[in-house]
Design an enzyme around this catalytic site. Structure first.
Site, PDB file in Angstrom:
ATOM      1  N   ARG A 107      40.171  32.959  46.492  1.00 10.77           N
ATOM      2  CA  ARG A 107      39.902  34.114  46.592  1.00 10.77           C
ATOM      3  C   ARG A 107      38.732  34.631  47.753  1.00 10.77           C
ATOM      4  O   ARG A 107      38.020  33.502  48.602  1.00 10.77           O
ATOM      5  CB  ARG A 107      38.913  34.426  45.372  1.00 10.77           C
ATOM      6  CG  ARG A 107      39.416  34.139  43.967  1.00 10.77           C
ATOM      7  CD  ARG A 107      38.763  34.814  43.038  1.00 10.77           C
ATOM      8  NE  ARG A 107      37.435  34.207  42.563  1.00 10.77           N
ATOM      9  CZ  ARG A 107      36.729  34.428  41.528  1.00 10.77           C
ATOM     10  NH1 ARG A 107      37.237  35.135  40.409  1.00 10.77           N
ATOM     11  NH2 ARG A 107      35.432  33.871  41.449  1.00 10.77           N
ATOM     12  N   ARG A 137      37.247  26.507  44.025  1.00  5.69           N
ATOM     13  CA  ARG A 137      37.760  27.354  43.042  1.00  5.69           C
ATOM     14  C   ARG A 137      38.971  27.880  43.684  1.00  5.69           C
ATOM     15  O   ARG A 137      39.114  28.113  44.805  1.00  5.69           O
ATOM     16  CB  ARG A 137      36.924  28.528  42.447  1.00  5.69           C
ATOM     17  CG  ARG A 137      35.815  28.218  41.706  1.00  5.69           C
ATOM     18  CD  ARG A 137      35.311  29.491  40.927  1.00  5.69           C
ATOM     19  NE  ARG A 137      34.604  30.478  41.897  1.00  5.69           N
ATOM     20  CZ  ARG A 137      33.725  31.333  41.642  1.00  5.69           C
ATOM     21  NH1 ARG A 137      33.182  31.308  40.245  1.00  5.69           N
ATOM     22  NH2 ARG A 137      33.244  32.130  42.479  1.00  5.69           N
ATOM     23  N   ARG A 197      18.672  43.687  38.580  1.00  8.51           N
ATOM     24  CA  ARG A 197      19.177  42.784  39.819  1.00  8.51           C
ATOM     25  C   ARG A 197      17.883  43.146  40.781  1.00  8.51           C
ATOM     26  O   ARG A 197      17.902  42.343  41.861  1.00  8.51           O
ATOM     27  CB  ARG A 197      20.345  43.115  40.298  1.00  8.51           C
ATOM     28  CG  ARG A 197      21.668  42.699  39.407  1.00  8.51           C
ATOM     29  CD  ARG A 197      22.980  42.814  40.542  1.00  8.51           C
ATOM     30  NE  ARG A 197      23.964  42.440  39.593  1.00  8.51           N
ATOM     31  CZ  ARG A 197      24.790  42.881  38.774  1.00  8.51           C
ATOM     32  NH1 ARG A 197      24.606  44.112  38.349  1.00  8.51           N
ATOM     33  NH2 ARG A 197      25.757  42.374  38.179  1.00  8.51           N
ATOM     34  N   LYS A 220      26.919  31.367  33.913  1.00  7.99           N
ATOM     35  CA  LYS A 220      26.369  32.289  33.197  1.00  7.99           C
ATOM     36  C   LYS A 220      27.462  33.019  32.342  1.00  7.99           C
ATOM     37  O   LYS A 220      27.066  33.299  30.826  1.00  7.99           O
ATOM     38  CB  LYS A 220      25.610  33.367  33.847  1.00  7.99           C
ATOM     39  CG  LYS A 220      25.153  34.583  33.297  1.00  7.99           C
ATOM     40  CD  LYS A 220      24.296  35.382  34.194  1.00  7.99           C
ATOM     41  CE  LYS A 220      25.048  35.955  35.524  1.00  7.99           C
ATOM     42  NZ  LYS A 220      25.897  37.021  35.227  1.00  7.99           N
ATOM     43  N   ARG A 271      25.749  35.520  49.448  1.00 10.18           N
ATOM     44  CA  ARG A 271      25.627  35.909  47.889  1.00 10.18           C
ATOM     45  C   ARG A 271      24.072  35.280  47.497  1.00 10.18           C
ATOM     46  O   ARG A 271      23.582  35.803  46.736  1.00 10.18           O
ATOM     47  CB  ARG A 271      26.714  35.766  47.240  1.00 10.18           C
ATOM     48  CG  ARG A 271      27.671  36.643  47.677  1.00 10.18           C
ATOM     49  CD  ARG A 271      29.238  36.099  47.243  1.00 10.18           C
ATOM     50  NE  ARG A 271      29.238  35.805  45.675  1.00 10.18           N
ATOM     51  CZ  ARG A 271      30.485  35.387  45.188  1.00 10.18           C
ATOM     52  NH1 ARG A 271      31.217  34.687  46.027  1.00 10.18           N
ATOM     53  NH2 ARG A 271      30.604  35.333  43.770  1.00 10.18           N
TER      54      ARG A 271
END
Length: 601
Positions: free
Chosen positions: A233, A204, A169, A93, A244
């Site tokens: 992370r 990542r 949201r 996004k 999530r």
């Protein structure tokens, strides 16, 4: 998110003093001499960020005007794009937002950037948000919504358009924006399979020195030195990513019903260039449609100054307590004016075969034959409005059909002609000069008639009105014929079976009339109470689907669920009420099955 999909985030949340300059001067292109202009000519100037249109028009005199109003050249700028985009973590996004901003020049607004800016600058909203953030609490919806709407109201967002990133949201946030009349032109959802999203997140790696994002498979570091210092992370573990994603899906499903009519799902498991090509195509089409709609409205307004109300500004939403009858005079007039404006726009637009379908209790003789008088009020207002414009109007009611034992007319129309004759048609002699009453049939069409208004034409058992109706429209030629609440379904013959000879042709003819106005209340299947919602269309605008909501105070209101370019079927209405997106599989209608004949007519 894959490193090859990530670039530095471009954010325009902080107000910019730069803005697009309006066209200060223009001239006709050398290749288009003024003598070559027809009665109405248009051409467009496009840029990557805005579309401009020039409209040249020669206004010819109308029947009621003796002087030429002269040549008029108008320059209009399209309304800027308003875009919402949503996507799960690692859906790409952020990259798409940057590409949209670069191509279309929109103001990029994300709530995270807004919060940081408001807090850092010490604004009133920022200080309120800071109180919650310092104690580890979530910032309430009302504060975030106020922050977003304040940003949207600033001049650069108004002039350039906006891209709202990842907000709303929740359903509550979406409804808050709706109440404030903040609605996008398009709602884009990036759709990526869960396993791909999880792989993108888990793979990542962050370079703590440069802040650059890498991916172990898709975008490895340039050297062993960088590879050794990369870290994962804390949020990029499989368990946290799945959590999530689940939260995102719940929220996305909750707000989908608010934006069903403008929702566009984009397959995000492709290269960033392929994804953006599809987004660019969608936004360009929306932008072109906005320019076209604005130009058409400007043409209507300039052509007919006496149609100053030819827009939806007078529509203030659906009145409440519509099941309480009789309706007040104000409510009746409110609907009459709504019908009048839509019909005037359609006739002015050159439409000649029109129908008005309005079904509120006070205007529904099928529920009570005495309500035909209220329907006559509507017919009178419509006829007088065209007579005020100097038109000769023929108001027609079908006469007796059939022979012998089958002779007669539908009960709802009994005495209608007498009601019309005895009604008050004003003090200036409209009746008998500009307005005349007749029957349905070719012989009723006279040379001086300009418009024909037909009152509730309908078939009866053993008899069909369509032959007389078709003969009349053929005789009328290009003159407008307007049907008010027609009922042109085939009915059983005298033997109790459907009339089959020529049925396809009759139904095809009945369908040749275009809705210029449509309003129906929606109920549970087989009932007339309670009202569940309403469906409305006013030419030339889209069909609007409303849901009736009871408030804790005991009041009620109607909120818009979706809009449609064509009249929706029962399944589409059910889907909107159930909050399903339109490309989902259809399910049994169940309790949401509305009246079987609710959309036919």
């Amino acid at each position: 998110m894959l490193p090859n999909l990530v670039t530095p985030v471009h954010c325009n949340n902080v107000p910019s003093s730069a803005s697009l300059s309006p066209l200060s001067a223009f001239s006709l292109p050398p290749s288009l001499p003024s003598s070559s202009l027809s009665s109405s000519s248009s051409f467009f100037i496009s840029s990557p960020q805005r579309l401009y249109s020039l409209h040249a028009q020669w206004n010819t005199p109308s029947k009621r005007t003796s002087n030429l109003r002269g040549f008029k050249l108008c320059c209009s700028v399209s309304e800027p794009l308003k875009v919402m985009i949503s996507g799960a973590p690692a859906s790409g996004k952020g990259t798409q937002c940057e590409m949209i901003v670069q191509k279309f020049g929109l103001v990029h607004i994300s709530t995270g950037d807004l919060l940081r800016f408001e807090v850092s600058t010490g604004t009133e909203i920022g200080n309120k948000a800071k109180e919650y953030m310092n104690t580890g609490r979530l910032v309430p919806d009302e504060i975030v919504t106020a922050m977003v709407t304040t940003r949207l109201s600033q001049q650069d967002a108004k002039e350039k358009g906006w891209l709202l990133d990842g907000y709303p949201r929740s359903f509550a946030q979406a409804q808050s924006l709706e109440k404030l009349n903040v609605r996008p032109d398009i709602y884009i959802v990036l759709d990526v399979p869960d396993e791909i999203l999880i792989d993108r997140c888990v793979g990542r790696r962050l370079d703590p020195v440069t802040g650059k994002i890498y991916h172990v498979k898709n975008f490895p570091p340039e050297s062993e030195e960088i590879k050794e210092r990369l870290v994962t992370r804390p949020d990029d573990t499989a368990e946290k990513v799945k959590s999530r994603l689940e939260i995102y899906k719940q929220n996305a499903q909750a707000i989908a019903s608010t934006y069903l009519s403008i929702l566009n799902k984009i397959e995000g498991n492709r290269s960033k260039e392929e994804v953006f090509r599809e987004i660019e195509s969608l936004l360009t089409k929306v932008q072109e449609d906005k320019v076209k709609e604005k130009l058409e409205k400007s043409i209507i307004a300039s052509d007919s100054p006496n149609l100053a109300s030819s827009n939806e500004d007078n529509w203030r939403g659906i009145p409440t307590r519509l099941n309480n009858i009789p309706h007040s005079k104000e409510i009746r007039k409110y609907f009459y004016n709504d019908v009048l404006q839509a019909t005037q726009r359609a006739v002015h637009d050159g439409r000649t075969r029109l129908k008005v379908d309005i079904n509120i209790p006070e205007l529904n003789p099928e529920m009570d034959v005495y309500r035909i008088g209220t329907l006559m009020e509507l017919v009178r207002d419509l006829a007088l409005s065209f007579a005020d414009d100097g038109k000769h109007v023929k108001v027609c009611v079908q006469g007796s059909m059939g022979e012998g034992a089958l002779a007669g007319m539908p009960l709802q129309l009994a005495g209608t002609r007498k009601i019309l004759e005895f009604m008050d048609w004003g003090n200036y002699g409209a009746m008998g000069t500009f307005i005349n009453i007749g029957s349905i049939g070719a012989k009723e069409v006279n040379e001086q008639d300009d418009i024909f208004i037909l009152v509730a034409p309908q078939n009866a058992v053993g008899n069909c009105i369509i032959d007389d109706l078709q003969a009349m429209t053929n005789a009328a030629g290009s003159r407008p014929v307007i049907l008010i609440n027609p009922r042109l379904k085939d009915l059983p013959g005298s033997s109790g079976i459907m009339q089959t000879m020529g049925r396809d042709k009759r139904l095809e003819y009945a369908a040749s009339f275009d809705n210029c106005y449509f309003f129906r209340l929606l109920y549970y299947a087989g009932t007339q109470y309670p009202i569940m919602g309403a469906l409305r269309m006013s030419y030339p605008y889209r069909y609007e689907l409303y849901k009736r909501v009871e408030e804790p105070s005991g009041n009620e209101k109607y909120i818009i669920l979706a809009t449609f370019s064509q009249k929706p079927n029962v399944d589409e209405i059910n889907d909107a009420f159930e909050g399903k997106t339109r490309n989902q599989d259809k399910k049994a209608s169940g309790i949401w099955g509305f009246l079987s004949g609710i959309l036919s007519g």
